[in-house]
Design an enzyme around this catalytic site. Structure first.
Site, PDB file in Angstrom:
ATOM      1  N   ASP A  48       4.575  14.373  14.521  1.00 13.20           N
ATOM      2  CA  ASP A  48       4.697  13.926  13.009  1.00 13.20           C
ATOM      3  C   ASP A  48       3.647  14.474  12.240  1.00 13.20           C
ATOM      4  O   ASP A  48       3.044  13.437  11.532  1.00 13.20           O
ATOM      5  CB  ASP A  48       5.187  12.644  12.757  1.00 13.20           C
ATOM      6  N   GLY A  72       6.688   3.844   4.777  1.00 14.96           N
ATOM      7  CA  GLY A  72       6.855   4.796   5.754  1.00 14.96           C
ATOM      8  C   GLY A  72       8.130   5.057   6.227  1.00 14.96           C
ATOM      9  O   GLY A  72       9.195   4.374   5.153  1.00 14.96           O
ATOM     10  N   GLY A  73       8.359   5.893   7.326  1.00 13.95           N
ATOM     11  CA  GLY A  73       9.744   6.097   7.446  1.00 13.95           C
ATOM     12  C   GLY A  73      10.629   4.772   8.006  1.00 13.95           C
ATOM     13  O   GLY A  73      11.803   4.759   7.942  1.00 13.95           O
ATOM     14  N   PHE A  74       9.806   3.693   8.745  1.00 13.44           N
ATOM     15  CA  PHE A  74      10.748   2.534   9.179  1.00 13.44           C
ATOM     16  C   PHE A  74      10.179   1.414   8.485  1.00 13.44           C
ATOM     17  O   PHE A  74      10.651   0.236   8.959  1.00 13.44           O
ATOM     18  CB  PHE A  74      10.485   2.535  10.512  1.00 13.44           C
ATOM     19  N   GLY A  75       9.257   1.298   7.369  1.00 11.92           N
ATOM     20  CA  GLY A  75       8.752   0.097   6.933  1.00 11.92           C
ATOM     21  C   GLY A  75       7.883   0.249   5.655  1.00 11.92           C
ATOM     22  O   GLY A  75       7.493   1.392   5.541  1.00 11.92           O
ATOM     23  N   VAL A 128       3.893  -0.878   4.223  1.00 14.29           N
ATOM     24  CA  VAL A 128       2.733  -1.451   4.519  1.00 14.29           C
ATOM     25  C   VAL A 128       2.025  -2.313   3.447  1.00 14.29           C
ATOM     26  O   VAL A 128       2.022  -1.681   2.254  1.00 14.29           O
ATOM     27  CB  VAL A 128       1.797  -0.040   4.891  1.00 14.29           C
ATOM     28  N   LEU A 170       0.600  -1.244   0.154  1.00 11.12           N
ATOM     29  CA  LEU A 170       0.025  -0.100   0.201  1.00 11.12           C
ATOM     30  C   LEU A 170       0.923   1.237   0.084  1.00 11.12           C
ATOM     31  O   LEU A 170       0.472   2.236  -0.542  1.00 11.12           O
ATOM     32  CB  LEU A 170      -0.999  -0.048   1.116  1.00 11.12           C
ATOM     33  N   GLY A 171       2.049   1.201   0.398  1.00 13.89           N
ATOM     34  CA  GLY A 171       2.898   2.441   0.735  1.00 13.89           C
ATOM     35  C   GLY A 171       4.105   2.185   1.523  1.00 13.89           C
ATOM     36  O   GLY A 171       4.383   0.939   2.059  1.00 13.89           O
ATOM     37  N   LYS A 217       1.826  -3.176   8.838  1.00 13.58           N
ATOM     38  CA  LYS A 217       3.110  -2.355   8.580  1.00 13.58           C
ATOM     39  C   LYS A 217       4.198  -3.304   9.077  1.00 13.58           C
ATOM     40  O   LYS A 217       4.444  -3.679  10.207  1.00 13.58           O
ATOM     41  CB  LYS A 217       3.159  -1.010   9.553  1.00 13.58           C
TER      42      LYS A 217
END
Length: 612
Positions: free
Chosen positions: A450, A334-337, A339, A331-332, A352
């Site tokens: 954030d 993020g900063g650490f992994g 999804v 799906l996308g 995630k």
């Protein structure tokens, strides 16, 4: 050889001149032959929230480097003057020819000469006839892109080790006085303002711009008048390096010792096979002990999660593999992994998965322990988690409309229709209610830290929910503020991050930025625009003072133009949230009342929103 062995004892400025000008002459004229087949590897990674176009000498560059991508560059060992830097103001004309404003190399992407300042560069000298290679970060007339230059040890080689690598992780571009603005950075105050912001000697004013500039990057070579020059950094010959743009500010710079150093060093001292065997046995024992402790620590962590009050469901890794069909549909990121979409029973889920074991471990724990024990209609529901050996995963409710940034930024590849004014108002209200709950209704205040469109998710009916609590901070009710390391995303950070005196009011400032993005249909920091329009909040300052706020309303949506008076009232609420003094910003519960029409926004506000 003696010249090279004593270089590290020279004053930094003289050393820099030698690296840039003298060494190439010595190498070229000495008649020494080079081994052109040997190279040093530079891993160049972009961790910025925007695309950069790295340039590299002597190889040229011109590489498009999107967020999260790495460019691996092989540099010949006989390179006595090399450098790498990022450029942000790049674009293409109708014929496909690239042009860069910052460090533009005569308007081409593929550089063959030095870029134009302001820029931050990674300098290095890899001359193969010296004991050590030399490297540093240099600042020319201001920041371009924050960066970090770290050595990567070559495994299995005995070496005396590296000095630490230099950091310049701060980004003060948005804090430049308006007269110092330049594409991608700040011009030199000494040059632009005829020494107005410069100082020297004992009477230096610490508030002067150039002193502040140097203080933000003390490890870098700087050419401001009052800047102390740092010592050069050194590494053994054949060391590889990591260059990171927009590095996390808490990343350690201490390189790890190579695995073979103990064994080789001991064998030289003992001078016998017996000594080598003894040392090898000792290392094996240490490795065994460390593995045992790591395994025990993982078990302890898993037990800790199990004992937490109010924690969500615990999944096995195998269950989540099945639910996501082997992590098939992404799906996308993020900063650490990443999804992934999944199905667990009758419920659709979003999973995630952290990229590497240990990465984001603190953020993982913060999210499980914080959002796992609270519930609100405008917070994404954390269904469960997996903490199994090296696997760390979080399971959320599935949000079919994705993140807010997909719906408010006008991009060519964006096929979704623009949101009408009523929907935008609903989204803003939901964000405010979610933050109000975190700040004022939980047992302990929670600062999200954030808040940005990428962390605001939308369900089928465009109801908005805050997500990604990895950077959140708990604040006791009897504490007025919390001191923490800088965290968050450039473009959304409140001015008080420069002093590290942080309260939940930092979220209020970020909320104000997001509201302006929703209203205008553009990013706060957009380097594809003209120089005077790159920073939305700076543009807001200018438009409110000239009474042209209507210019900032999304021009691609007729419905927004129809409701322009209501939109301007929303802008005034955003400006209240964007006050530089955090004490003058409203609480989020007050923001909710203004949005619901039971209160009016404060009118006696300061129209400066960016600290200079």
């Amino acid at each position: 050889m003696g010249i090279f062995l004593t270089l590290h004892n020279l004053p930094p400025l003289l050393l820099f001149l030698l690296l840039n000008f003298v060494l190439p002459v010595v190498t070229t004229n000495s008649g020494l032959t080079t081994n052109s087949g040997l190279t040093v590897t530079l891993n160049i990674t972009n961790r910025c929230s925007y695309t950069v176009w790295p340039a590299a000498l002597p190889v040229g560059g011109g590489m498009r480097l999107d967020t999260g991508k790495t460019w691996t560059l092989d540099v010949p060992y006989d390179t006595t003057r090399g450098r790498v830097w990022a450029r942000t103001g790049c674009s293409f004309d109708s014929k496909g020819h690239g042009f860069c404003q910052t460090g533009d190399c005569s308007g081409v992407l593929d550089c063959r000469s030095d870029g134009n300042p302001p820029l931050t560069v990674a300098d290095f000298s890899l001359n193969q006839y010296t004991t050590n290679s030399f490297f540093d970060i240099s600042l020319y007339n201001g920041f371009n892109v924050p960066m970090e230059f770290l050595p990567i040890q070559v495994k299995g080689q005995g070496s005396p080790g590296c000095s630490k690598g230099p950091h310049c992780a701060a980004n003060i571009t948005s804090q430049c006085p308006r007269e110092l603005k330049a594409p991608g950075g700040c011009n030199s105050a000494c040059t632009v303002l005829n020494n107005q912001y410069c100082c020297s000697g004992d009477d230096c004013d610490s508030n002067k711009y150039s002193a502040f500039f140097v203080r933000m990057c003390p490890e870098a070579l700087s050419y401001s008048r009052d800047a102390p020059l740092s010592t050069a950094f050194t590494c053994p010959f054949q060391t590889n390096y990591q260059v990171t743009f927009c590095p996390p500010v808490d990343l350690t710079s201490s390189p790890k010792s190579p695995h073979g150093t103990i064994a080789i060093g001991a064998s030289l001292v003992l001078g016998s096979v017996v000594g080598f065997i003894l040392i090898t046995a000792f290392i094996s024992y240490i490795v065994y002990r460390r593995r045992t402790r790591r395994h025990q620590k993982m078990e302890d962590e898993e037990e800790d999660f199990g004992n937490l009050q109010g924690t969500p469901m615990r999944f096995t890794f195998q269950q989540l593999e099945v639910a996501t069909k082997q992590f098939r549909e992404k799906l996308g990121e993020g900063g650490f992994g990443s999804v992934f979409k999944g199905q667990f029973g009758e419920e659709r889920i979003a999973v995630k998965r952290l990229d590497r074991a240990g990465q984001g471990k603190r953020e993982f724990s913060a999210e499980v322990q914080t959002i796992g024990s609270i519930h609100h209609i405008n917070l994404v529901r954390l269904i469960g988690f997996c903490a199994e050996t090296s696997h760390r995963l979080l399971v959320y409710e599935y949000m079919p409309r994705g993140s807010l940034d997909r719906w408010i930024y006008h991009r060519q590849e964006n096929s979704v229709p623009p949101l009408d004014w009523k929907t935008r108002c609903k989204i803003v209200t939901h964000i405010a209610k979610g933050l109000s709950y975190l700040h004022e209704e939980c047992t302990r205040r929670i600062a999200h830290l954030d808040v940005k469109p990428q962390n605001i998710l939308l369900d089928e009916n465009f109801n908005a929910k805050l997500s990604d609590f990895g950077l959140c901070k708990l604040i006791d009710r009897d504490m007025s503020q919390v001191v923490t390391r800088m965290r968050g995303t450039p473009g959304y950070l409140a001015p008080e991050w420069l002093t590290s005196q942080i309260t939940e009011k930092a979220d209020v400032y970020s909320f104000g930025v997001v509201v302006m993005e929703i209203i205008s249909g553009r990013k706060n920091l957009d380097t594809s625009r003209s120089e005077e329009s790159i920073h939305l909040i700076t543009l807001l300052e200018e438009k409110v003072k000239s009474e042209h706020l209507v210019d900032l309303i999304d021009k691609d949506n007729d419905d927004m133009q129809v409701h322009k008076q209501e939109v301007i009232q929303m802008m005034k609420l955003a400006m209240w949230c964007l006050q530089i003094d955090c004490k003058r910003r409203p609480e989020m519960s007050v923001v909710v009342k203004v949005l619901e029409g039971t209160m009016d926004a404060e009118t006696n506000i300061d129209h400066n929103f960016v600290a200079t």
